[in-house]
Write a protein that holds these residues in place. Structure first.
Motif: not given
Length: 290
Positions: A182-188, A131-151
């Motif tokens: 690392n099988f904890e929730n890690q910061a990418a 499991s992981f997350y992007y530490p730079e992402q602060k806003d999780f408001t749905p923004k379809n095809l308009n965000n920078d944290f897709d992969g």
């Protein structure tokens, strides 16, 4: 990924400013039309000389071994996992890694990579979740095809998983590193960023070169090839960028895998105002590709 290139997006989106780009149209390198069982092929990867793919969200949690000359399914492997939004496939020679991190809305907080031991058959009781997350992402408001944290793209290199983001808003890709032990929730770990002017949908690494493929909202398909620099970085030197054609004729390009013979590319079914273009499978021999 689901069909995202909507009618008005395709027809009226502004074009992107681009770096020097060579034209290398791949339509003539088509070797197969993908059947219904692979109509949403999203990712390609070689494991011990055999080519594997899978379908993305909304489909079964299966890996498919396919033939190199026809893309016909030779073997199905049921993982018994959940396919929330599978987007990329890689391996370390002993384990498959399935990237369940598709995030078109930019709202997911359950990004994960499945680590699956593989010895000609899946060792299901040993599957682990990274499991992981992007530490730079602060806003999780749905923004379809308009965000920078897709992969949708990753490779395995020197003991690490390397993710290359699909940035709808910035039209860049950011290189992150994940620790596969690392099988904890890690910061990418953010390493570097490059302005692609298209969204990256898959990656492959072969002989010190990184291949990133994807498309624009105008359905233009591109490939960028980078040389590896020190410390497993890629964006320090000017890469080679190629225009491959349009998704209207090539299908929605989602997969790339490279071996000693050349470049394999797959596309999923593409819906447009002109109708449906079935997924296609391409092979470009290195003898034709500079």
């Amino acid at each position: 990924m689901k069909q995202l290139l909507l009618v008005f997006t395709i027809l009226f989106s502004p074009s992107f400013s681009a770096q020097k780009t060579e034209t290398f149209k791949i339509k003539k390198y088509q070797i197969a039309i993908l059947g219904d069982s692979l109509k949403e092929s999203s990712g390609l990867n070689f494991f011990n000389g055999k080519l594997y793919t899978f379908n993305d969200s909304g489909n079964s949690a299966e890996l498919f071994q396919i033939s190199l000359d026809s893309a016909k399914i030779q073997k199905k492997l049921n993982t018994k996992l959940r396919n929330e939004d599978w987007e990329s496939l890689t391996n370390d020679g002993e384990n498959f890694y399935i990237g369940d991190f598709g995030n078109n809305l930019g709202s997911r907080k359950d990004l994960k990579i499945y680590k699956i031991p593989f010895r000609d058959s899946l060792v299901l009781d040993s599957t682990k979740t990274i499991s992981f997350y992007y530490p730079e992402q602060k806003d999780f408001t749905p923004k379809n095809l308009n965000n920078d944290f897709d992969g949708e793209a990753m490779i395995f290199l020197n003991g690490k998983i390397h993710i290359f983001t699909k940035e709808w808003k910035s039209k860049e890709t950011t290189h992150y590193i994940i620790n596969p032990e690392n099988f904890e929730n890690q910061a990418a770990e953010k390493i570097e960023t490059f302005k692609t002017d298209f969204v990256v949908t898959d990656a492959s690494y072969f002989e010190d070169k990184l291949y990133l493929i994807g498309y624009t909202k105008l359905a233009k398909v591109y490939l960028i090839v980078f040389k590896k620099s020190e410390n497993d970085t890629f964006f320090r030197e000017t890469p080679k960028k190629y225009y491959l054609g349009s998704a209207f004729s090539l299908s929605q390009i989602e997969g790339i895998a490279v071996n000693k013979d050349g470049i394999y590319i797959s596309g999923e079914e593409f819906h447009s105002p002109l109708g449906i273009k079935k997924g296609q499978f391409f092979f470009i021999p290195f003898s034709d590709f500079d």
